[in-house]
Design an enzyme around this catalytic site. Structure first.
Site, PDB file in Angstrom:
ATOM      1  N   GLU A 137      -7.305 -12.404   6.645  1.00 27.82           N
ATOM      2  CA  GLU A 137      -6.294 -11.810   7.525  1.00 27.82           C
ATOM      3  C   GLU A 137      -6.890 -11.830   8.928  1.00 27.82           C
ATOM      4  O   GLU A 137      -6.559 -12.681   9.738  1.00 27.82           O
ATOM      5  CB  GLU A 137      -5.956 -10.388   7.085  1.00 27.82           C
ATOM      6  CG  GLU A 137      -4.942  -9.692   7.980  1.00 27.82           C
ATOM      7  CD  GLU A 137      -4.781  -8.206   7.625  1.00 27.82           C
ATOM      8  OE1 GLU A 137      -3.798  -7.622   8.107  1.00 27.82           O
ATOM      9  OE2 GLU A 137      -5.634  -7.640   6.913  1.00 27.82           O
ATOM     10  N   ASP A 185       2.473  -2.619   4.581  1.00 26.06           N
ATOM     11  CA  ASP A 185       2.633  -1.214   4.965  1.00 26.06           C
ATOM     12  C   ASP A 185       3.962  -1.092   5.709  1.00 26.06           C
ATOM     13  O   ASP A 185       3.993  -0.999   6.947  1.00 26.06           O
ATOM     14  CB  ASP A 185       1.468  -0.758   5.857  1.00 26.06           C
ATOM     15  CG  ASP A 185       0.131  -0.886   5.165  1.00 26.06           C
ATOM     16  OD1 ASP A 185      -0.222   0.010   4.386  1.00 26.06           O
ATOM     17  OD2 ASP A 185      -0.550  -1.910   5.395  1.00 26.06           O
ATOM     18  N   HIS A 190       0.865  -1.188   0.000  1.00 24.18           N
ATOM     19  CA  HIS A 190       0.000   0.000   0.000  1.00 24.18           C
ATOM     20  C   HIS A 190       0.897   1.230   0.000  1.00 24.18           C
ATOM     21  O   HIS A 190       1.660   1.445   0.943  1.00 24.18           O
ATOM     22  CB  HIS A 190      -0.896   0.010   1.236  1.00 24.18           C
ATOM     23  CG  HIS A 190      -1.783  -1.187   1.346  1.00 24.18           C
ATOM     24  ND1 HIS A 190      -3.049  -1.221   0.795  1.00 24.18           N
ATOM     25  CD2 HIS A 190      -1.580  -2.403   1.925  1.00 24.18           C
ATOM     26  CE1 HIS A 190      -3.602  -2.400   1.038  1.00 24.18           C
ATOM     27  NE2 HIS A 190      -2.728  -3.136   1.718  1.00 24.18           N
TER      28      HIS A 190
END
Length: 332
Positions: A199, A278, A18
């Site tokens: 997740e 991230d 991301h």
């Protein structure tokens, strides 16, 4: 060759990244000062200290607050340029980057601002370093499907440089079935489709992503191991899983890296890949994720090479490009 050296030497693809999640504390601080934004922190060090999370939502709260410093085309250029510089350092030769339009449009920042900044940095990196880039436009699942449909429509001037659409943000309580119509529209427009599933959400969310969204790739997907029938299907179809080890640890998907199931999934014949998600929030870019698999799980050279080759096989590159990179991996 030591495995650490091999990890650095191998050309790699990153498929689950991301761009907003690459915002460093230093850049966050710099842009806040530039735009006169008052952060709830008194220094860069205090921001770094805040990067401790109890679950996905606690991370997202800080993630969206951090994104507020991104205001101008130059800000988005700096953000993208910094990550692509990391690609050069980590020998990432191909990357498929997720971006969240709604994070910006809901703050009054239009497509023309962030897309222009992104594209400028991508063009420079491709020309200077030869890195290849695909863009994945992700919908925020905590918002409505109607909002996602509007976002897909608003992106039309940029369709030629967007390769896929995705689904991210708060998983629990926002199942894939909520977005069936917009994904149908995206596929009709010719986009590849991916979705975060498995997740924090249950295996049923992975089933929905496969059966209702007809995804090309599952982002995360580690909870598929809880359902043997699902595991068998993913293996049979070779549906890629873009696994993010340090992210899973940081967000408490697992309690200890030594318990991560990525190598078990690999040995079971699933098309698993390693990614950083991230990275500035979760403590490591791509090579750091590979390194922790060696230190915590005892990843061997054969497994390392297979994970790297999987990254190309699972990518949206054409078959000729995939095979060319796999041959280069084998040659090192």
């Amino acid at each position: 060759m030591a495995l650490t050296t091999l990890i650095k030497a191998l050309p790699k693809a990153e498929l689950h990244l991301h761009i907003e999640g690459t915002l460093s504390p230093a850049l966050m601080w710099e842009l806040a000062q530039k735009h006169g934004i008052k952060l709830p922190f008194s220094s860069v060090c205090e921001i770094e200290t805040a990067y401790q999370f109890s679950d996905l939502q606690s991370f997202l709260d800080l993630y969206y607050a951090g994104a507020d410093v991104l205001r101008s085309e130059e800000d988005f250029y700096q953000l993208m340029q910094a990550y692509l510089q990391r690609c050069k350092e980590h020998n990432i030769v191909h990357t498929e980057i997720m971006f969240d339009p709604q994070t910006h449009t809901h703050r009054g920042v239009p497509f023309d601002v962030f897309m222009t900044g992104f594209v400028r940095a991508i063009d420079e990196a491709q020309e200077e370093w030869g890195v290849s880039v695909r863009l994945i436009m992700s919908f925020l699942r905590h918002l409505s499907e109607a909002d996602a449909i509007t976002t897909l429509q608003d992106a039309e001037p940029w369709y030629d440089i967007i390769d896929a659409v995705g689904l991210d943000s708060s998983e629990l309580g926002n199942p894939p079935e909520k977005f069936e119509r917009v994904f149908n529209q995206a596929r009709t427009l010719g986009f590849k489709v991916v979705a975060h599933a498995g997740e924090e959400g249950p295996p049923d969310y992975i089933w929905q992503a496969i059966n209702l969204l007809n995804i090309d790739r599952i982002d995360h997907g580690v909870r598929c191991a809880e359902d043997k029938e699902l595991m068998a299907l993913i293996k049979h179809r070779q549906i890629p899983l873009t696994v993010c080890p340090l992210s899973n640890l940081k967000l408490k998907v697992i309690e200890d890296m030594a318990t991560h199931n990525i190598l078990e999934l690999l040995e079971d014949g699933l098309l698993v890949t390693v990614n950083s998600d991230d990275p500035t929030y979760f403590g490591g870019f791509l090579n750091d994720n590979f390194a922790v698999l060696e230190s915590a799980l005892g990843m061997n050279e054969q497994q390392c090479r297979q994970l790297v080759k999987n990254s190309f096989m699972a990518s949206f590159l054409d078959d000729t490009e995939k095979q060319a990179w796999i041959q280069k991996v084998d040659a090192i």
